[in-house]
Write a protein that holds these residues in place. Structure first.
Motif, PDB file in Angstrom:
ATOM      1  N   UNK A  86       0.824  -1.213   0.000  1.00  0.00           N
ATOM      2  CA  UNK A  86       0.000   0.000   0.000  1.00  0.00           C
ATOM      3  C   UNK A  86       0.861   1.267   0.000  1.00  0.00           C
ATOM      4  N   UNK A  87       0.233   2.353  -0.419  1.00  0.00           N
ATOM      5  CA  UNK A  87       0.913   3.648  -0.445  1.00  0.00           C
ATOM      6  C   UNK A  87       0.907   4.263   0.959  1.00  0.00           C
ATOM      7  N   UNK A 122       0.467   0.302  -7.508  1.00  0.00           N
ATOM      8  CA  UNK A 122       0.141  -0.159  -8.851  1.00  0.00           C
ATOM      9  C   UNK A 122       0.723  -1.550  -9.112  1.00  0.00           C
ATOM     10  N   UNK A 123       1.945  -1.779  -8.678  1.00  0.00           N
ATOM     11  CA  UNK A 123       2.588  -3.063  -8.937  1.00  0.00           C
ATOM     12  C   UNK A 123       2.004  -4.200  -8.091  1.00  0.00           C
ATOM     13  N   UNK A 160      -3.097 -12.553  -2.588  1.00  0.00           N
ATOM     14  CA  UNK A 160      -3.322 -11.600  -3.672  1.00  0.00           C
ATOM     15  C   UNK A 160      -4.225 -10.485  -3.151  1.00  0.00           C
ATOM     16  N   UNK A 161      -3.971  -9.271  -3.591  1.00  0.00           N
ATOM     17  CA  UNK A 161      -4.752  -8.107  -3.151  1.00  0.00           C
ATOM     18  C   UNK A 161      -5.657  -7.631  -4.281  1.00  0.00           C
ATOM     19  N   UNK A 162      -6.877  -7.337  -3.920  1.00  0.00           N
ATOM     20  CA  UNK A 162      -7.847  -6.796  -4.886  1.00  0.00           C
ATOM     21  C   UNK A 162      -8.376  -5.474  -4.330  1.00  0.00           C
TER      22      UNK A 162
END
Length: 593
Positions: A86-87, A122-123, A160-162
């Motif tokens: 996360x940012x 984004x990645x 996995x992240x959605x």
């Protein structure tokens, strides 16, 4: 006053009898070794149609992704292990988190600082990440999902992240690698769906077109016959030419039904419909061409494995029976001896010895039965897999065929099986009704591949070839001078009859082609041809030459190697069996020479 009776002190434990270990003969141990080897060697044939489908039949990348993609096993809340996806949090989120005493729902504290769980890097979007062991993440995830951390493998799990809905945190999904059985099941279902589509859509459409064309042809033929009415056929008109009288007669017989122009147009329509059928048949063949070859190859491999097990099964059954008979024989001796009481008093140790022998044989039988049962189970599994492959091939071959075609093919198959049964019945000396389909197939296949000579198969198998071979053999005997036997007491009193006979055998030489004919190896193709050319040579450094001469002993060694290479698929554990087969075969040939 009542007194409780004291229990006697336990006596010293009776020493346990020494454990009896199996003691098999060298021949039985060799058989056990062959069973173990055969079972291990056929392990890869147990996977079934699903494994074959995903490894050799299905090639579409998207379909393969569906098979191999890991499965979702649960969604878990975000933890400190997830902050790198996360940012970093903005000033507003940091303030809100401070107001909420560090518990704001969209804020998550990590090693790099506070992050915003609504903003995936984004990645990180759509990419899979491994679960780490060193930081305790794998153990924690396993416990949350109700799994035993000691029984899981890190390589089988990922996350996995959605991105969440607008204004909400992203979701974390735990993925697990599918088991081999799960992937096989999915592949099997996909193959079944593809076959069903061809059977219910493509096939019926093709059948409909073919039946329509057949009906169209019959209508044309019927109408043509009615309007001709015995006057002039199309063939007559073609032979007579185009004179005026003929034209007049032709016009009269047509009587306004079908003109030449009509017939031409109908012919064009017939060609158009046939072209449409050919296109659909070609499309169907394209849909099936990736299925049939792997299935046929697997069918051949399974049939070979089953056939290879059958002689071993027969040997194992015989060995089991001999153990049972040995136990029964010992039991009979013990029973008879115990009946003679006075003799038993003096020779009781003999009974004890027999009882020990009986125990040993019983242990041997129990141990051997375990091996035989494993062999039975493996053979049953191979037959089941082959039946599944056979049924699938039949389904493929029946797609798009009309009833008349299927009926004709069925009749041809019945005739073929009847011929096989007749052949086996002649060899086995049993009524044809007592011959099973499996026996017929095995014997006939063996005959076709040169492993059983046609003389042994019986029945009407290539009588012309058999008659020619017999005539050749008779002619060869007439040309070969017969040497009179020399009695030991006359010209050579010191001669050893056995040595003389062996020397005579070593002098027997014939061309390779003749030896192959005597061995029943004719018209060999494929693996059989390769085995012939690799072994029936004058020496290892020479090329195969059917006109070269070999001695009886050279042929014996060549035939043993041929059996190992071809019949036993290169498995040298069958060397003893190959020697026995070769010796028995050459013994029969020696008697004919």
């Amino acid at each position: 006053m009542l007194f409780r009776k004291e229990k006697p002190l336990p006596s010293a434990e009776t020493p346990a009898e020494p454990e009896i270990t199996p003691e098999h003969s060298a021949e039985t141990l060799k058989m056990v070794e062959q069973i173990d080897y055969g079972i291990a060697d056929s392990e890869n044939l147990l996977n079934g149609l699903g494994r074959l489908a995903r490894e050799k039949i299905i090639t579409n990348p998207e379909t393969l992704e569906e098979i191999y993609a890991p499965k979702e096993i649960g969604q878990l809340g975000l933890k400190k292990y997830d902050t790198s996806a996360f940012e970093l949090a903005g000033i507003g989120l940091r303030i809100r988190n401070a107001i909420n005493f560090g518990q704001y729902k969209y804020a998550l504290k990590g090693e790099e600082g506070l992050v915003d769980t609504r903003k995936l890097r984004q990645e990180a979007t759509g990419n899979k990440y491994d679960l780490m062991e060193w930081n305790g993440e794998l153990v924690e995830v396993a416990k949350e999902l109700g799994l035993n951390p000691e029984e899981i493998n890190r390589q089988d799990f990922s996350k996995i992240y959605v991105a969440g809905e607008k204004g909400k945190s992203a979701e974390k999904t735990i993925l697990q690698r599918k088991t081999e059985q799960e992937m096989d099941k999915i592949a099997s279902n996909i193959l079944e769906k593809q076959l069903k589509d061809l059977e219910t859509k493509t096939g019926p459409e093709l059948i409909k077109e073919r039946l329509s064309l057949e009906g169209f042809k019959k209508e044309i033929e019927q109408l043509s016959e009615e309007q001709n009415d015995g006057a002039l056929s199309a063939e007559d008109l073609a032979r007579l030419g185009e004179e005026k009288e003929i034209e007049q007669l032709s016009e009269e017989q047509n009587d306004g039904a079908l003109s030449a122009e009509d017939l031409a147009r109908l012919g064009e329509e017939k060609v158009r419909r046939q072209g449409l059928i050919d296109e659909k048949q070609a499309s169907l063949n394209t849909s099936l061409e990736y299925m049939r070859p792997p299935l046929l190859d697997q069918q051949r491999i399974l049939a070979g494995a089953i056939e290879g097990f059958l002689p071993l099964m027969a040997e194992a059954a015989g060995r089991e029976k001999s153990y049972e008979q040995e136990i029964k024989g010992i039991q009979d001796k013990i029973r008879k001896f115990r009946g003679a009481k006075q003799i038993a008093e003096f020779l009781g140790d003999k009974v004890t010895k027999w009882e020990e022998q009986k125990k040993q044989v019983e242990i041997n039988l129990k141990d051997f039965r375990q091996k035989k049962e494993a062999l039975d189970k493996r053979l049953a599994a191979l037959k089941k897999n082959k039946a599944e492959v056979d049924a699938t091939i039949i389904r493929i071959d029946n797609i798009g065929k009309i009833k008349e075609e299927l009926k004709t093919e069925k009749q041809e198959k019945i005739q073929e099986e009847t011929q096989k049964k007749s052949t086996v019945a002649g060899a086995a000396g049993r009524p044809i009704t007592q011959i099973t389909e499996e026996e017929a197939r095995q014997w006939q296949d063996a005959g076709w591949q040169g492993r059983i000579p046609y003389e042994e198969l019986g029945g009407d198998i290539d009588n012309n070839r058999k008659t020619a071979a017999q005539a050749e053999n008779t002619a060869a005997k007439k040309k070969t001078p017969i040497k009179p036997a020399v009695p030991k007491s006359e010209n050579n009193p010191l001669a050893n009859p056995a040595e003389t006979e062996q020397e005579d055998k070593e002098k027997i030489t014939k061309q390779v082609s003749r030896w192959l004919d005597l061995l029943g190896i004719r018209n060999a193709v494929g693996p059989a041809e390769a085995a012939v050319k690799n072994n029936f040579k004058e020496s290892a450094d020479k090329e195969f030459d059917p006109t070269a001469s070999l001695t009886l002993e050279q042929v014996r060694q060549a035939y043993i190697k041929y059996l190992i290479d071809f019949q036993y698929s290169g498995k040298k554990v069958y060397l003893a069996r190959a020697r026995d087969v070769a010796d028995e075969k050459l013994k029969i040939i020696e008697q004919k020479l």
